[in-house]
Design a protein around this motif. Structure first.
Motif, PDB file in Angstrom:
ATOM      1  N   SER A   1       0.833  -1.210   0.000  1.00  0.00           N
ATOM      2  CA  SER A   1       0.000   0.000   0.000  1.00  0.00           C
ATOM      3  C   SER A   1       0.861   1.252   0.000  1.00  0.00           C
ATOM      4  CB  SER A   1      -0.934  -0.007   1.213  1.00  0.00           C
ATOM      5  OG  SER A   1      -0.218   0.180   2.422  1.00  0.00           O
ATOM      6  N   PHE A   2       2.021   1.197   0.680  1.00  0.00           N
ATOM      7  CA  PHE A   2       2.936   2.335   0.658  1.00  0.00           C
ATOM      8  C   PHE A   2       3.429   2.610  -0.758  1.00  0.00           C
ATOM      9  CE2 PHE A   2       4.176   1.830   5.364  1.00  0.00           C
ATOM     10  CZ  PHE A   2       3.318   2.865   5.720  1.00  0.00           C
ATOM     11  N   PHE A   3       3.810   1.546  -1.457  1.00  0.00           N
ATOM     12  CA  PHE A   3       4.272   1.727  -2.838  1.00  0.00           C
ATOM     13  C   PHE A   3       3.143   2.257  -3.726  1.00  0.00           C
ATOM     14  CE2 PHE A   3       7.706  -1.261  -1.605  1.00  0.00           C
ATOM     15  CZ  PHE A   3       8.787  -0.549  -2.115  1.00  0.00           C
ATOM     16  N   ALA A   4       1.926   1.752  -3.514  1.00  0.00           N
ATOM     17  CA  ALA A   4       0.796   2.220  -4.314  1.00  0.00           C
ATOM     18  C   ALA A   4       0.510   3.697  -4.050  1.00  0.00           C
ATOM     19  CB  ALA A   4      -0.446   1.378  -4.011  1.00  0.00           C
ATOM     20  N   ALA A   5       0.534   4.087  -2.780  1.00  0.00           N
ATOM     21  CA  ALA A   5       0.307   5.492  -2.439  1.00  0.00           C
ATOM     22  C   ALA A   5       1.404   6.377  -3.013  1.00  0.00           C
ATOM     23  CB  ALA A   5       0.243   5.654  -0.918  1.00  0.00           C
ATOM     24  N   PHE A   6       2.638   5.882  -2.940  1.00  0.00           N
ATOM     25  CA  PHE A   6       3.754   6.643  -3.497  1.00  0.00           C
ATOM     26  C   PHE A   6       3.589   6.849  -5.000  1.00  0.00           C
ATOM     27  CE2 PHE A   6       7.899   6.467  -5.653  1.00  0.00           C
ATOM     28  CZ  PHE A   6       8.490   7.605  -5.147  1.00  0.00           C
ATOM     29  N   MET A   7       3.236   5.774  -5.719  1.00  0.00           N
ATOM     30  CA  MET A   7       3.108   5.872  -7.162  1.00  0.00           C
ATOM     31  C   MET A   7       1.925   6.754  -7.557  1.00  0.00           C
ATOM     32  SD  MET A   7       5.604   4.488  -8.555  1.00  0.00           S
ATOM     33  CE  MET A   7       4.947   4.781 -10.189  1.00  0.00           C
ATOM     34  N   SER A   8       0.818   6.685  -6.813  1.00  0.00           N
ATOM     35  CA  SER A   8      -0.343   7.510  -7.156  1.00  0.00           C
ATOM     36  C   SER A   8      -0.018   8.988  -7.018  1.00  0.00           C
ATOM     37  CB  SER A   8      -1.536   7.150  -6.270  1.00  0.00           C
ATOM     38  OG  SER A   8      -1.325   7.553  -4.928  1.00  0.00           O
ATOM     39  N   THR A   9       0.783   9.326  -6.002  1.00  0.00           N
ATOM     40  CA  THR A   9       1.174  10.723  -5.812  1.00  0.00           C
ATOM     41  C   THR A   9       2.179  11.159  -6.863  1.00  0.00           C
ATOM     42  OG1 THR A   9       0.806  10.549  -3.426  1.00  0.00           O
ATOM     43  CG2 THR A   9       2.188  12.362  -4.191  1.00  0.00           C
ATOM     44  N   VAL A  10       3.172  10.330  -7.117  1.00  0.00           N
ATOM     45  CA  VAL A  10       4.220  10.694  -8.071  1.00  0.00           C
ATOM     46  C   VAL A  10       3.652  10.850  -9.472  1.00  0.00           C
ATOM     47  CG1 VAL A  10       6.293   9.863  -9.222  1.00  0.00           C
ATOM     48  CG2 VAL A  10       6.106   9.702  -6.744  1.00  0.00           C
TER      49      VAL A  10
END
Length: 338
Positions: free
Chosen positions: A95-104
């Motif tokens: 979920s951290f990676f998903a949140a990071f990618m959605s923001t980036v």
């Protein structure tokens, strides 16, 4: 004093005062103005009042379990490693990676659209096909990602990055507020505010030290931000008065589309003697106050419930709910003017 500066100055002086471009993209995708306003209200409550508390609770528990650590940012991963089962731990990491990618990807697409549509398409690379503009956007995204990655290696503390962003954009928020209430604001207003804030930040960093931890206390964050605001506002106001205003046709189009209120738009409003504000737009100031009360009531009320003061928490949440109900009432379509 630092706390007062943060809650009385920084929140309106920075670039996030109107939500920013990526939130504007979502507002424009709504069915109508009422849906966009209500959607933004829900986003504000979920983003500001609900989302931070799981982080805060984990941080407090980490402090209680592990005591003082060298880097407070390690509390979260320490708690994850100590208390999450293997499967749940994997889901949280994913979920951290998903949140990071959605923001980036949001920021990269937004930045690319600004560079291509507002710079290349308008001034440098005119009259090209959409296919070429799309290709240019892809190149800009790649270059922006590489530059961002390189800069990230120079930042050792995420708090410094946030402080730097707030300082560089201090004063721009006043432009973003003023443009809804004063017809004279133009593009040079924003450019001059950004330039003044950037220069002030660089000067204060040079005098104070790169970590804002040495030198004069008045130049440390957030004092430096308050000084930057005090400099940038008179700068952009002076530049605004010295530069040409926006063309009349564009002002009239903006006025009819946005319906800005206040004495600052009287000059443009007088050109439309038959114009009247829709009933749901006549209580904007009241809705702003109700929105601020709702957000703060829900934020603090949720915290009181979590931290063991249920009575006060419920009272604050009921107040917040009442404020939200008032906003819905004043925003409903077709409401007759009083």
């Amino acid at each position: 004093i630092e706390f007062l500066i943060l809650i009385l100055v920084v929140w309106w002086a920075s670039y996030t005062i109107d939500g920013g471009g990526y939130l504007a993209q979502r507002i424009f995708a709504a069915r109508d103005e009422r849906h966009s306003a209500l959607g933004y209200m829900w986003f504000s409550i979920a983003h500001i009042c609900l989302r931070p508390w799981p982080w805060i609770v984990v941080g407090l528990c980490g402090m209680a379990v592990f005591g003082v650590v060298d880097d407070p940012e390690t509390y979260y991963p320490l708690m994850m490693k100590s208390y999450l089962p293997a499967g749940v731990f994997g889901v949280v990491v994913a979920s951290f990676f998903a949140a990071f990618m959605s923001t980036v990807d949001t920021q990269l697409n937004w930045g690319s659209s600004l560079i291509v549509n507002d710079l290349l398409k308008r001034f440098i690379w005119k009259g090209r096909s959409e296919r070429k503009y799309v290709a240019a956007a892809r190149v800009v995204i790649a270059l922006t990602a590489v530059c961002g990655a390189l800069i990230s290696f120079l930042i050792e503390d995420i708090s410094f990055a946030w402080k730097f962003i707030i300082s560089v954009t201090a004063g721009i928020g006043s432009v973003y507020i003023a443009r809804w209430y004063w017809w004279r604001v133009n593009a040079w207003s924003e450019i001059s505010a950004m330039a003044a804030a950037l220069i002030c930040t660089m000067v204060f960093l040079a005098l104070e030290g790169a970590d804002w931890a040495s030198g004069s206390p008045l130049l440390r964050f957030p004092y430096s931000t308050a000084l930057t605001v005090a400099v940038s506002i008179p700068v952009w106001v002076a530049v605004t008065l010295m530069t040409r205003p926006v063309k009349d046709k564009k002002l009239e189009e903006f006025f009819l589309r946005v319906k800005p209120q206040g004495a600052g738009w009287k000059k443009v409003r007088d050109r439309f003697p038959e114009f009247t504000y829709p009933p749901e737009t006549r209580h904007t100031a009241v809705k702003i106050v109700l929105g601020i009360a709702a957000i703060n009531g829900a934020l603090i009320g949720t915290g009181k419930l979590i931290l063991g003061q249920p009575t006060l928490g419920l009272v604050l949440i009921f107040i917040a709910a009442g404020c939200c109900a008032g906003i819905f009432y004043l925003s409903r379509p077709g409401r007759k003017a009083e």
